[in-house]
Each structure stands twice: as structure tokens, then as C-alpha cells.
Design a protein around this motif. Structure first.
Motif, PDB file in Angstrom:
ATOM      1  N   GLU A  24       0.831  -1.267   0.042  1.00  0.00           N
ATOM      2  CA  GLU A  24       0.103  -0.125  -0.094  1.00  0.00           C
ATOM      3  C   GLU A  24       0.678   1.201  -0.416  1.00  0.00           C
ATOM      4  OE1 GLU A  24      -4.340  -1.532   2.083  1.00  0.00           O
ATOM      5  OE2 GLU A  24      -2.380  -0.840   3.853  1.00  0.00           O
ATOM      6  N   LYS A  25       1.955   0.932   0.789  1.00  0.00           N
ATOM      7  CA  LYS A  25       3.172   2.529   0.440  1.00  0.00           C
ATOM      8  C   LYS A  25       3.364   2.478  -0.768  1.00  0.00           C
ATOM      9  CE  LYS A  25       3.830   2.208   5.497  1.00  0.00           C
ATOM     10  NZ  LYS A  25       5.951   2.218   5.870  1.00  0.00           N
ATOM     11  N   ASN A  26       3.467   1.528  -1.397  1.00  0.00           N
ATOM     12  CA  ASN A  26       4.223   1.726  -2.630  1.00  0.00           C
ATOM     13  C   ASN A  26       2.861   2.436  -3.251  1.00  0.00           C
ATOM     14  OD1 ASN A  26       7.057   0.904  -1.701  1.00  0.00           O
ATOM     15  ND2 ASN A  26       5.435  -1.478  -2.786  1.00  0.00           N
ATOM     16  N   ILE A  27       1.563   1.771  -2.980  1.00  0.00           N
ATOM     17  CA  ILE A  27       0.972   2.502  -4.546  1.00  0.00           C
ATOM     18  C   ILE A  27       0.267   3.562  -4.187  1.00  0.00           C
ATOM     19  CG2 ILE A  27       0.330   0.505  -5.251  1.00  0.00           C
ATOM     20  CD1 ILE A  27      -2.392  -0.131  -4.006  1.00  0.00           C
ATOM     21  N   ALA A  28       0.875   4.094  -2.567  1.00  0.00           N
ATOM     22  CA  ALA A  28      -0.724   5.184  -1.166  1.00  0.00           C
ATOM     23  C   ALA A  28      -0.384   6.760  -3.110  1.00  0.00           C
ATOM     24  CB  ALA A  28       0.945   5.111  -0.487  1.00  0.00           C
ATOM     25  N   PRO A  29      -1.159   7.011  -2.913  1.00  0.00           N
ATOM     26  CA  PRO A  29      -0.922   8.613  -3.754  1.00  0.00           C
ATOM     27  C   PRO A  29       0.006   9.850  -2.636  1.00  0.00           C
ATOM     28  CG  PRO A  29      -3.128   7.880  -2.245  1.00  0.00           C
ATOM     29  CD  PRO A  29      -2.526   7.332  -2.539  1.00  0.00           C
ATOM     30  N   LYS A  30       0.443  10.075  -3.554  1.00  0.00           N
ATOM     31  CA  LYS A  30       1.303  10.842  -2.890  1.00  0.00           C
ATOM     32  C   LYS A  30       0.682  12.133  -3.317  1.00  0.00           C
ATOM     33  CE  LYS A  30       5.503   8.733  -4.260  1.00  0.00           C
ATOM     34  NZ  LYS A  30       6.718   8.464  -5.498  1.00  0.00           N
ATOM     35  N   VAL A  31       0.795  12.895  -1.968  1.00  0.00           N
ATOM     36  CA  VAL A  31      -0.368  14.294  -2.402  1.00  0.00           C
ATOM     37  C   VAL A  31       1.233  15.712  -1.900  1.00  0.00           C
ATOM     38  CG1 VAL A  31      -1.857  15.587  -0.656  1.00  0.00           C
ATOM     39  CG2 VAL A  31      -2.285  13.890  -1.147  1.00  0.00           C
ATOM     40  N   LEU A  32       1.260  16.671  -2.416  1.00  0.00           N
ATOM     41  CA  LEU A  32       2.067  17.933  -3.143  1.00  0.00           C
ATOM     42  C   LEU A  32       1.047  19.426  -2.718  1.00  0.00           C
ATOM     43  CD1 LEU A  32       4.870  18.321  -2.176  1.00  0.00           C
ATOM     44  CD2 LEU A  32       4.810  18.730  -4.606  1.00  0.00           C
ATOM     45  N   ILE A  33       1.467  19.233  -0.705  1.00  0.00           N
ATOM     46  CA  ILE A  33       0.491  20.778  -0.875  1.00  0.00           C
ATOM     47  C   ILE A  33       1.202  21.802  -1.280  1.00  0.00           C
ATOM     48  CG2 ILE A  33      -0.325  21.840   0.441  1.00  0.00           C
ATOM     49  CD1 ILE A  33      -2.005  19.707   2.317  1.00  0.00           C
ATOM     50  N   ILE A  34       0.995  22.492  -2.192  1.00  0.00           N
ATOM     51  CA  ILE A  34       1.828  24.030  -2.675  1.00  0.00           C
ATOM     52  C   ILE A  34       1.818  24.818  -2.508  1.00  0.00           C
ATOM     53  CG2 ILE A  34       2.989  24.259  -5.344  1.00  0.00           C
ATOM     54  CD1 ILE A  34       2.582  22.156  -5.910  1.00  0.00           C
ATOM     55  N   GLN A  56       5.978  25.054 -16.647  1.00  0.00           N
ATOM     56  CA  GLN A  56       5.298  24.138 -17.512  1.00  0.00           C
ATOM     57  C   GLN A  56       6.786  22.591 -17.075  1.00  0.00           C
ATOM     58  OE1 GLN A  56       2.621  23.331 -19.947  1.00  0.00           O
ATOM     59  NE2 GLN A  56       4.253  21.052 -19.447  1.00  0.00           N
ATOM     60  N   THR A  57       7.737  23.968 -17.134  1.00  0.00           N
ATOM     61  CA  THR A  57       9.022  22.902 -16.190  1.00  0.00           C
ATOM     62  C   THR A  57       8.445  22.184 -15.297  1.00  0.00           C
ATOM     63  OG1 THR A  57      10.568  24.141 -18.059  1.00  0.00           O
ATOM     64  CG2 THR A  57      11.646  22.518 -15.992  1.00  0.00           C
ATOM     65  N   PHE A  58       7.981  22.770 -14.321  1.00  0.00           N
ATOM     66  CA  PHE A  58       7.624  22.049 -12.436  1.00  0.00           C
ATOM     67  C   PHE A  58       6.763  21.129 -12.551  1.00  0.00           C
ATOM     68  CE2 PHE A  58       5.002  21.824  -8.805  1.00  0.00           C
ATOM     69  CZ  PHE A  58       6.300  21.862  -7.842  1.00  0.00           C
ATOM     70  N   GLN A  59       5.399  21.029 -13.623  1.00  0.00           N
ATOM     71  CA  GLN A  59       4.217  20.366 -14.065  1.00  0.00           C
ATOM     72  C   GLN A  59       5.317  19.138 -14.854  1.00  0.00           C
ATOM     73  OE1 GLN A  59       1.882  23.104 -16.047  1.00  0.00           O
ATOM     74  NE2 GLN A  59       0.835  23.711 -14.376  1.00  0.00           N
ATOM     75  N   ASP A  60       5.824  19.221 -15.215  1.00  0.00           N
ATOM     76  CA  ASP A  60       6.796  18.030 -16.015  1.00  0.00           C
ATOM     77  C   ASP A  60       7.261  17.457 -14.728  1.00  0.00           C
ATOM     78  OD1 ASP A  60       5.205  18.767 -18.842  1.00  0.00           O
ATOM     79  OD2 ASP A  60       6.718  19.218 -19.415  1.00  0.00           O
ATOM     80  N   PHE A  61       7.911  17.866 -14.263  1.00  0.00           N
ATOM     81  CA  PHE A  61       9.003  16.778 -13.029  1.00  0.00           C
ATOM     82  C   PHE A  61       7.604  15.894 -12.940  1.00  0.00           C
ATOM     83  CE2 PHE A  61      11.983  20.683 -12.285  1.00  0.00           C
ATOM     84  CZ  PHE A  61      13.165  20.560 -13.897  1.00  0.00           C
ATOM     85  N   ASN A  62       8.918  14.839 -11.952  1.00  0.00           N
ATOM     86  CA  ASN A  62       8.312  13.855 -11.428  1.00  0.00           C
ATOM     87  C   ASN A  62       7.484  14.745 -10.090  1.00  0.00           C
ATOM     88  OD1 ASN A  62      10.551  13.543  -9.772  1.00  0.00           O
ATOM     89  ND2 ASN A  62      11.271  12.524 -11.066  1.00  0.00           N
ATOM     90  N   TYR A  63       7.160  13.690  -8.497  1.00  0.00           N
ATOM     91  CA  TYR A  63       6.985  14.837  -7.908  1.00  0.00           C
ATOM     92  C   TYR A  63       8.219  14.674  -7.498  1.00  0.00           C
ATOM     93  CZ  TYR A  63       4.723  13.256  -3.253  1.00  0.00           C
ATOM     94  OH  TYR A  63       4.812  13.797  -1.799  1.00  0.00           O
ATOM     95  N   SER A  64       9.033  13.622  -7.216  1.00  0.00           N
ATOM     96  CA  SER A  64      10.677  13.809  -6.194  1.00  0.00           C
ATOM     97  C   SER A  64      10.633  15.095  -6.148  1.00  0.00           C
ATOM     98  CB  SER A  64      10.905  12.725  -6.461  1.00  0.00           C
ATOM     99  OG  SER A  64      11.611  11.652  -6.029  1.00  0.00           O
ATOM    100  N   HIS A  65      11.166  15.621  -7.849  1.00  0.00           N
ATOM    101  CA  HIS A  65      11.525  17.143  -7.858  1.00  0.00           C
ATOM    102  C   HIS A  65      11.024  18.271  -8.061  1.00  0.00           C
ATOM    103  CE1 HIS A  65      14.910  15.060  -9.819  1.00  0.00           C
ATOM    104  NE2 HIS A  65      14.332  14.610 -11.149  1.00  0.00           N
ATOM    105  N   LYS A  66       9.604  17.669  -8.076  1.00  0.00           N
ATOM    106  CA  LYS A  66       8.304  18.787  -7.060  1.00  0.00           C
ATOM    107  C   LYS A  66       8.098  18.976  -5.802  1.00  0.00           C
ATOM    108  CE  LYS A  66       4.924  17.922 -11.005  1.00  0.00           C
ATOM    109  NZ  LYS A  66       3.664  17.449 -11.205  1.00  0.00           N
TER     110      LYS A  66
END
Length: 202
Positions: free
Chosen positions: A127-137, A153-163
Motif C-alpha cells: 500500500e505504501k508503494n501504491i499510496a497516492p502522494k499528496v504535495l501541497i503547494i 511548465q517545467t515544474f509541472q513536467d517534473f516527477n513528484y520527487s523533483h517537485k
């Protein structure tokens, strides 16, 4: 006695007028649902804990958000969660008090989340592997990005970790001057298409 955090008072006071009654109401429901719930700030946003994280809330430009930390383990009988594949129990866009479910429904959800922590229920490895990741900006970061479409656009194209790296770097600034300086540095890097930790990438 409520265990309140003055940082949340300040957060609500700085939020847009439409958001203040929503945030105050959600905060009150947390304490009604659990007398021992504790307030704190994580990633510059209000969170509520009891034997672990229960919920987080945030105010944006035109809406508020409420996130249940262990939503993937909750029953969701009223179908409140938008899409647990994309968010941890993220309720739909909350723009007014009328967008919230009845108090007794939301209190029941909070109490279920509290009980999961009391019972020591944890996400499984799968479940941890599939748990949705929430990033509050933060809204101020979004507004800055809106001024530079290419950087956005660059920011939006980044993966979760980079954001996440950028968001944490900005929100962890100790002073307003440091935060503003980092925002400018972030834009410069994004215009070059670079993630925050580009120096350490092979």
C-alpha cells in the motif's frame, strides 16, 4: 482542553477571506471529533495529529483542501474522496462552507482516522508503494510560477520527487527575505529546465 498551535492561527489569518471560515470550521471539527487531537505545522501547512498524522488542510487562491493521511485504509461510505489514486483522501475543491459534507459525516471520518492510529494500523509495504502522494503547494509559490509560463511548465513536467524538493526548499526558508530569494532562484533554475538538486545528478 484544546491543544492548539498559534502558527495555525497565523496561517488562517493570512488566508484569503473566503478560506478563513472554512479553515476555522474544519479546525473546530477536528477537536470535536477528538479531544486529544494536537495541532502542528508540516510543510508550512496546518496538520492534526493523534498517535500519528490524521489530516492536513490548506488554503489556495480559490479553494481549500482537506487531506486524510490514511484514506486508502478508510471506508469512505459517503464517497467524499475525489480519487484515492491521485490523493490521500483529498476532498473535492472546497470554496465555501456549503461545499463541506454535514458535520456529523466529517466528524465520523475524522474519528475513523483517529481509530486507525489508536489501533496502530499502518499501510502495508504494498500500500505504501501504491499510496497516492499528496504535495501541497503554497499559494505564493503557485502565484510565482504563474508569472513565468515556461518555468511553470517545467515544474509541472517534473516527477513528484523533483517537485517536492523545490516545495520543501522554499517552505523551509526561515525568513521572508530568504523565501523571496529562493523563489527567484527557483524560477531561474526552472527556466534552465533544472531540478533543484541538479548538481548531484549524473
Amino acid at each position: 482542553m484544546k491543544k492548539t498551535d498559534p502558527r495555525i492561527d497565523a496561517y488562517i489569518q493570512k488566508s484569503a477571506p473566503f478560506a478563513q471560515p472554512i479553515l476555522n470550521h474544519l479546525r473546530e471539527l477536528m477537536h470535536i471529533a477528538c479531544n486529544d487531537i494536537e495541532e502542528t505545522m508540516k510543510w508550512s501547512m496546518p496538520y492534526f495529529d493523534f498517535k500519528g498524522v490524521i489530516c492536513g488542510m490548506a488554503a489556495f487562491k480559490n479553494h481549500c483542501a482537506l487531506v486524510f493521511w490514511k484514506a486508502s485504509l478508510m471506508k469512505d461510505p459517503s464517497g467524499l474522496f475525489v480519487d484515492r489514486k491521485e490523493a490521500m483522501g483529498h476532498l473535492g475543491r472546497i470554496s465555501s462552507l456549503s461545499d463541506l459534507p454535514p458535520d456529523e459525516v466529517l466528524i465520523a471520518y475524522i474519528q475513523e482516522a483517529v481509530q486507525l492510529n489508536i489501533d496502530g494500523v499502518k499501510l502495508s509495504a504494498k500500500e505504501k508503494n501504491i499510496a497516492p502522494k499528496v504535495l501541497i503547494i503554497p499559494d505564493y509559490l503557485i502565484q510565482k510560477l504563474d508569472e513565468y509560463p515556461q518555468a511553470l511548465q517545467t515544474f509541472q513536467d517534473f516527477n513528484y520527487s523533483h517537485k517536492k524538493e523545490y516545495v520543501e526548499w522554499i517552505t523551509e526558508a526561515k525568513t521572508e527575505n530568504t523565501r523571496l530569494k529562493r523563489l527567484d532562484e527557483m524560477i531561474a533554475l526552472l527556466l534552465e529546465g533544472m531540478p533543484y538538486n541538479w548538481k548531484y545528478m549524473k
